[in-house]
Design a protein around this motif. Structure first.
Motif, PDB file in Angstrom:
ATOM      1  N   VAL A 153       0.872  -1.185   0.000  1.00 50.77           N
ATOM      2  CA  VAL A 153       0.000   0.000   0.000  1.00 50.77           C
ATOM      3  C   VAL A 153       0.912   1.239   0.000  1.00 50.77           C
ATOM      4  O   VAL A 153       1.250   1.773   1.054  1.00 50.77           O
ATOM      5  CB  VAL A 153      -0.922   0.002   1.242  1.00 50.77           C
ATOM      6  N   PRO A 154       1.335   1.696  -1.193  1.00 51.44           N
ATOM      7  CA  PRO A 154       2.259   2.825  -1.230  1.00 51.44           C
ATOM      8  C   PRO A 154       1.569   4.123  -0.801  1.00 51.44           C
ATOM      9  O   PRO A 154       0.351   4.258  -0.947  1.00 51.44           O
ATOM     10  CB  PRO A 154       2.693   2.912  -2.694  1.00 51.44           C
ATOM     11  N   THR A 155       2.368   5.048  -0.299  1.00 51.87           N
ATOM     12  CA  THR A 155       1.786   6.307   0.164  1.00 51.87           C
ATOM     13  C   THR A 155       2.766   7.464  -0.013  1.00 51.87           C
ATOM     14  O   THR A 155       3.976   7.278   0.098  1.00 51.87           O
ATOM     15  CB  THR A 155       1.409   6.205   1.664  1.00 51.87           C
ATOM     16  N   ALA A 156       2.203   8.647  -0.283  1.00 51.77           N
ATOM     17  CA  ALA A 156       3.023   9.871  -0.307  1.00 51.77           C
ATOM     18  C   ALA A 156       2.779  10.675   0.964  1.00 51.77           C
ATOM     19  O   ALA A 156       3.167  11.838   1.053  1.00 51.77           O
ATOM     20  CB  ALA A 156       2.693  10.693  -1.549  1.00 51.77           C
ATOM     21  N   GLU A 157       2.136  10.050   1.937  1.00 54.86           N
ATOM     22  CA  GLU A 157       1.767  10.720   3.176  1.00 54.86           C
ATOM     23  C   GLU A 157       2.994  11.287   3.909  1.00 54.86           C
ATOM     24  O   GLU A 157       2.996  12.424   4.360  1.00 54.86           O
ATOM     25  CB  GLU A 157       1.062   9.681   4.063  1.00 54.86           C
ATOM     26  N   PHE A 158       4.056  10.490   4.007  1.00 57.48           N
ATOM     27  CA  PHE A 158       5.217  10.927   4.785  1.00 57.48           C
ATOM     28  C   PHE A 158       6.026  11.995   4.055  1.00 57.48           C
ATOM     29  O   PHE A 158       6.623  12.859   4.653  1.00 57.48           O
ATOM     30  CB  PHE A 158       6.120   9.735   5.102  1.00 57.48           C
ATOM     31  N   THR A 159       6.055  11.892   2.725  1.00 53.75           N
ATOM     32  CA  THR A 159       6.909  12.805   1.972  1.00 53.75           C
ATOM     33  C   THR A 159       6.232  14.148   1.713  1.00 53.75           C
ATOM     34  O   THR A 159       6.909  15.141   1.450  1.00 53.75           O
ATOM     35  CB  THR A 159       7.290  12.172   0.620  1.00 53.75           C
ATOM     36  N   SER A 160       4.906  14.180   1.790  1.00 53.94           N
ATOM     37  CA  SER A 160       4.206  15.412   1.408  1.00 53.94           C
ATOM     38  C   SER A 160       3.901  16.308   2.599  1.00 53.94           C
ATOM     39  O   SER A 160       3.345  17.382   2.436  1.00 53.94           O
ATOM     40  CB  SER A 160       2.892  15.059   0.702  1.00 53.94           C
ATOM     41  N   LYS A 161       4.280  15.862   3.804  1.00 53.98           N
ATOM     42  CA  LYS A 161       3.794  16.543   4.992  1.00 53.98           C
ATOM     43  C   LYS A 161       4.798  17.506   5.619  1.00 53.98           C
ATOM     44  O   LYS A 161       4.636  17.884   6.760  1.00 53.98           O
ATOM     45  CB  LYS A 161       3.378  15.494   6.041  1.00 53.98           C
ATOM     46  N   ASN A 162       5.860  17.846   4.940  1.00 52.92           N
ATOM     47  CA  ASN A 162       6.796  18.760   5.592  1.00 52.92           C
ATOM     48  C   ASN A 162       7.073  19.965   4.707  1.00 52.92           C
ATOM     49  O   ASN A 162       6.947  19.902   3.479  1.00 52.92           O
ATOM     50  CB  ASN A 162       8.085  18.028   5.978  1.00 52.92           C
ATOM     51  N   GLU A 163       7.441  21.048   5.361  1.00 53.94           N
ATOM     52  CA  GLU A 163       7.530  22.333   4.658  1.00 53.94           C
ATOM     53  C   GLU A 163       8.629  22.330   3.606  1.00 53.94           C
ATOM     54  O   GLU A 163       8.483  22.904   2.527  1.00 53.94           O
ATOM     55  CB  GLU A 163       7.773  23.469   5.669  1.00 53.94           C
ATOM     56  N   LEU A 164       9.761  21.678   3.898  1.00 57.44           N
ATOM     57  CA  LEU A 164      10.863  21.685   2.933  1.00 57.44           C
ATOM     58  C   LEU A 164      10.443  20.988   1.635  1.00 57.44           C
ATOM     59  O   LEU A 164      10.667  21.517   0.540  1.00 57.44           O
ATOM     60  CB  LEU A 164      12.103  20.998   3.523  1.00 57.44           C
ATOM     61  N   SER A 165       9.819  19.821   1.752  1.00 56.41           N
ATOM     62  CA  SER A 165       9.465  19.124   0.510  1.00 56.41           C
ATOM     63  C   SER A 165       8.389  19.903  -0.253  1.00 56.41           C
ATOM     64  O   SER A 165       8.411  19.958  -1.490  1.00 56.41           O
ATOM     65  CB  SER A 165       9.057  17.677   0.769  1.00 56.41           C
ATOM     66  N   LYS A 166       7.471  20.548   0.475  1.00 53.94           N
ATOM     67  CA  LYS A 166       6.483  21.380  -0.223  1.00 53.94           C
ATOM     68  C   LYS A 166       7.184  22.545  -0.931  1.00 53.94           C
ATOM     69  O   LYS A 166       6.834  22.908  -2.053  1.00 53.94           O
ATOM     70  CB  LYS A 166       5.456  21.931   0.777  1.00 53.94           C
ATOM     71  N   GLY A 167       8.177  23.117  -0.240  1.00 57.06           N
ATOM     72  CA  GLY A 167       8.936  24.224  -0.836  1.00 57.06           C
ATOM     73  C   GLY A 167       9.672  23.784  -2.094  1.00 57.06           C
ATOM     74  O   GLY A 167       9.676  24.489  -3.112  1.00 57.06           O
ATOM     75  N   VAL A 168      10.288  22.603  -2.034  1.00 54.26           N
ATOM     76  CA  VAL A 168      11.022  22.103  -3.206  1.00 54.26           C
ATOM     77  C   VAL A 168      10.027  21.848  -4.344  1.00 54.26           C
ATOM     78  O   VAL A 168      10.267  22.232  -5.501  1.00 54.26           O
ATOM     79  CB  VAL A 168      11.809  20.816  -2.848  1.00 54.26           C
ATOM     80  N   LEU A 169       8.919  21.216  -4.025  1.00 52.57           N
ATOM     81  CA  LEU A 169       7.916  20.923  -5.066  1.00 52.57           C
ATOM     82  C   LEU A 169       7.430  22.220  -5.728  1.00 52.57           C
ATOM     83  O   LEU A 169       7.382  22.332  -6.964  1.00 52.57           O
ATOM     84  CB  LEU A 169       6.737  20.172  -4.456  1.00 52.57           C
ATOM     85  N   ASP A 170       7.105  23.222  -4.914  1.00 52.20           N
ATOM     86  CA  ASP A 170       6.623  24.502  -5.463  1.00 52.20           C
ATOM     87  C   ASP A 170       7.669  25.129  -6.373  1.00 52.20           C
ATOM     88  O   ASP A 170       7.365  25.609  -7.468  1.00 52.20           O
ATOM     89  CB  ASP A 170       6.327  25.492  -4.327  1.00 52.20           C
ATOM     90  N   ALA A 171       8.914  25.131  -5.886  1.00 55.10           N
ATOM     91  CA  ALA A 171       9.991  25.765  -6.666  1.00 55.10           C
ATOM     92  C   ALA A 171      10.162  25.051  -8.005  1.00 55.10           C
ATOM     93  O   ALA A 171      10.306  25.695  -9.057  1.00 55.10           O
ATOM     94  CB  ALA A 171      11.292  25.723  -5.864  1.00 55.10           C
ATOM     95  N   VAL A 172      10.122  23.733  -7.978  1.00 55.20           N
ATOM     96  CA  VAL A 172      10.320  22.970  -9.223  1.00 55.20           C
ATOM     97  C   VAL A 172       9.156  23.220 -10.179  1.00 55.20           C
ATOM     98  O   VAL A 172       9.337  23.359 -11.401  1.00 55.20           O
ATOM     99  CB  VAL A 172      10.505  21.461  -8.901  1.00 55.20           C
ATOM    100  N   MET A 173       7.953  23.348  -9.628  1.00 59.41           N
ATOM    101  CA  MET A 173       6.801  23.660 -10.497  1.00 59.41           C
ATOM    102  C   MET A 173       6.963  25.041 -11.117  1.00 59.41           C
ATOM    103  O   MET A 173       6.643  25.248 -12.293  1.00 59.41           O
ATOM    104  CB  MET A 173       5.501  23.567  -9.700  1.00 59.41           C
TER     105      MET A 173
END
Ligand SMILES: Cc1cc2nc3c(=O)[nH]c(=O)nc-3n(C[C@H](O)[C@H](O)[C@H](O)COP(=O)(O)OP(=O)(O)OC[C@H]3O[C@@H](n4cnc5c(N)ncnc54)[C@H](O)[C@@H]3O)c2cc1C
Length: 519
Positions: A153-173
């Motif tokens: 049961v794969p999940t992105a729950e752990f990776t999507s819940k912190n500010e740094l990863s959200k910041g990286v995702l936003d910047a890359v977008m």
């Protein structure tokens, strides 16, 4: 599970060697056939350990004293300043899925269609999709691509819940890469939070043994022998499998399969075991005094692996202690953000580094770039005829001009991303690795030699195919003998566009379907 040297029953319908990513789903499917008996033989022991279960401790498992890693090293790599590369592989129930990084990636549709186009009938995406779907439950994705009943049961729950990863995702977008909320769906292209095969409630690793075989432990048709290393397969005069010879604490046990033996022993050990059993290049076997049973020169050839090269910047401030993952954001790309033809050429993974290692600082962001489709080919060879001696591993990283050019292109791309103004709220101005003084292509190439590492995705040493270089046919039967198949990463004719665990599990499931005539 029998960890002693008590006598085993001698005969089973199937003997499966290797309880790793491929072996476990394979055994589970064989046992779904009423009355079928299976012996699963594993060189390692139990994986019931805190550091295996707790996904945040996975980095410990490849340390020299972990006790669950074969601990292989490659030969010194000429293009990497003669640095030998770690060739970790799990020696434990669950195999490499018990020690890996738990990044859940399938690859691209065209990877499998490419296998079919090379003559591997039955391995196009339409054919392998049912196996991928049976492996998993992923309710957040398009049901045309995802299963709803599988044990992983794969999940992105752990990776999507912190500010740094959200910041990286936003910047890359903002740099133009489109958001992709499910790179295992219709297309992997774009940027998204990394899916992990980690239990969302408990944070426990979802390894192949725990998810596929453990629920079957009360099945009386299943026998599991751990701490038992298969050292050789013997054949009768018709080159049909006769015995499987197992070393248990120095004592030899022989077992037989009424139907078939399957080797799911990984990309390094499978060619070694085949050669020790007399299957390989007759000339190479003769050099080690091994009488050849079948001259199959492809055994050990066609080694392919992903090389990862990193750029690093210090974070402006220590990150929140609640940030527990490392591989947060994944980008699949052809280089330019909008180009989406065929399989992606690059996978970029972002790493949050709370602690430094090697020359890298603590509290830093690293981006690692993988050339997904290297053209270099390496090999695994026997060092000696002694099964206990590690084979020679020659990955031949950056062995072609094309691979150099692609790795350089990818390195420039991640450098552009990490130095983009969009990320400056998070990272310091000055680049740590390779550093602001590295400017020219020659300097960048020096940095690649220094900062590139094997990414633990070796495949291909028992290539599936139809030509003379193939080791197994498209039903995964070993050429030149009968009663023997191979499953796992070793059979991939070409490496997939991503991390290799999910595809190895798919191969295990599909192999069992073929064995049961349900392909
Ligand atoms: C450190 C590390 C990190 C990784 N990270 C990721 C990741 O994040 N995501 C991802 O998708 N992939 C990852 N991978 C790759 C992925 O885990 C492998 O490609 C996959 O597990 C290979 O599956 P396999 O069945 O071919 O071999 P394995 O899972 O390695 O299984 C082989 C099994 O056979 C046993 N065996 C070998 N020889 C014998 C013998 N002679 N007798 C008895 N038993 C034997 C071994 O002990 C082992 O249990 C990683 C791998 C490693 C090592």
């Amino acid at each position: 599970m029998d960890e002693t040297i008590s006598p085993l029953p001698e005969v089973y319908d199937y003997v499966v060697v290797g309880a790793g990513s491929a072996g476990c789903p394979l055994v589970a499917r064989l046992l779904s056939e009423p009355g079928v008996t299976v012996l699963l033989v594993e060189a390692g022991g139990s994986n019931d350990r805190e550091d295996i279960r707790d996904f945040t401790q996975s980095w410990k498992l490849t340390q020299p004293d972990s006790g669950v890693d074969w601990g292989y090293k490659s030969e010194p790599q000429p293009e990497l300043l003669d640095r030998a590369q770690s060739y970790s592989a799990g020696k434990v129930l669950g195999g490499s899925s018990s020690i890996n990084g738990m990044v859940w990636v399938r690859g691209h549709k065209d990877d499998f269609d490419g296998w079919a186009a090379q003559g591997c009938t039955g391995w196009g995406y339409e054919s392998v999709l049912p196996s991928f779907m049976t492996l998993e439950t992923y309710l957040a994705g398009d049901p045309a691509y995802h299963g709803t009943m599988g044990p992983i049961v794969p999940t992105a729950e752990f990776t999507s819940k912190n500010e740094l990863s959200k910041g990286v995702l936003d910047a890359v977008m903002k740099l133009g890469y489109p958001l992709n909320q499910d790179y295992n769906g219709a297309s992997p292209y774009g940027v998204g939070f990394t899916q992990l095969n980690v239990d969302v409630e408990t944070g426990a690793r979802q390894d192949a043994f725990t998810k596929f075989v453990k629920p079957l432990l009360s099945n009386l048709n299943l026998t599991i022998k751990t701490l038992a290393r298969v050292k050789r397969i013997t054949f009768d005069a018709n080159r049909k499998v006769d015995k499987v010879l197992i070393d248990v604490n120095g004592a030899e046990i022989a077992v037989r399969a009424r139907r078939e033996v399957v080797l799911c022993t990984g990309t390094v050990n499978t060619p070694q075991l085949l050669m020790l059993s007399g299957i390989g290049s007759a000339a190479e076997l003769a050099m080690h005094g091994i009488e050849h049973v079948a001259d199959v020169p492809g055994v050990g050839q066609n080694l392919q692996d992903h090389l990862i090269s990193v750029v690093v910047k210090k974070l402006r401030m220590p990150n929140a202690p609640s940030h527990i993952t490392t591989m947060d954001v994944s980008i699949f790309t052809n280089g330019a953000p909008g180009a989406v033809n065929g399989p992606p050429r690059f996978e970029v993974q972002s790493y949050y580094m709370r602690y430094g290692w090697s020359d890298y600082p603590s509290e830093a962001l690293a981006l690692g770039c993988i050339n997904l489709h290297p053209t270099s080919r390496g090999q695994v060879k026997l060092r000696s005829a002694d099964p206990r001696e590690a084979p020679i591993i020659e990955p031949n990283f950056l062995g072609t001009a094309e691979d150099w050019a692609t790795q350089l292109e990818g390195y420039k791309m991640i450098r552009q991303i990490i130095n983009a103004p969009e990320l400056l709220a998070w990272v310091e101005d000055a680049e740590h690795t390779p550093g602001p003084t590295v400017v020219t292509d020659d300097q960048l190439k020096e940095a690649l030699r220094k900062y590139s590492e094997a990414d633990f995705h070796p495949v291909g040493t028992c290539k599936m195919g139809v030509g003379p270089s193939a080791v197994v046919d498209p039903e995964l039967r070993v050429r030149g003998v009968t009663g023997l198949r191979v499953a796992g990463a070793a059979i991939m004719p070409t490496i997939v566009s991503g991390n290799t665990n999910a595809a190895s599990m798919m191969i295990g499931d599909r192999c069992a379907r073929l064995m049961l005539g349900k392909g």
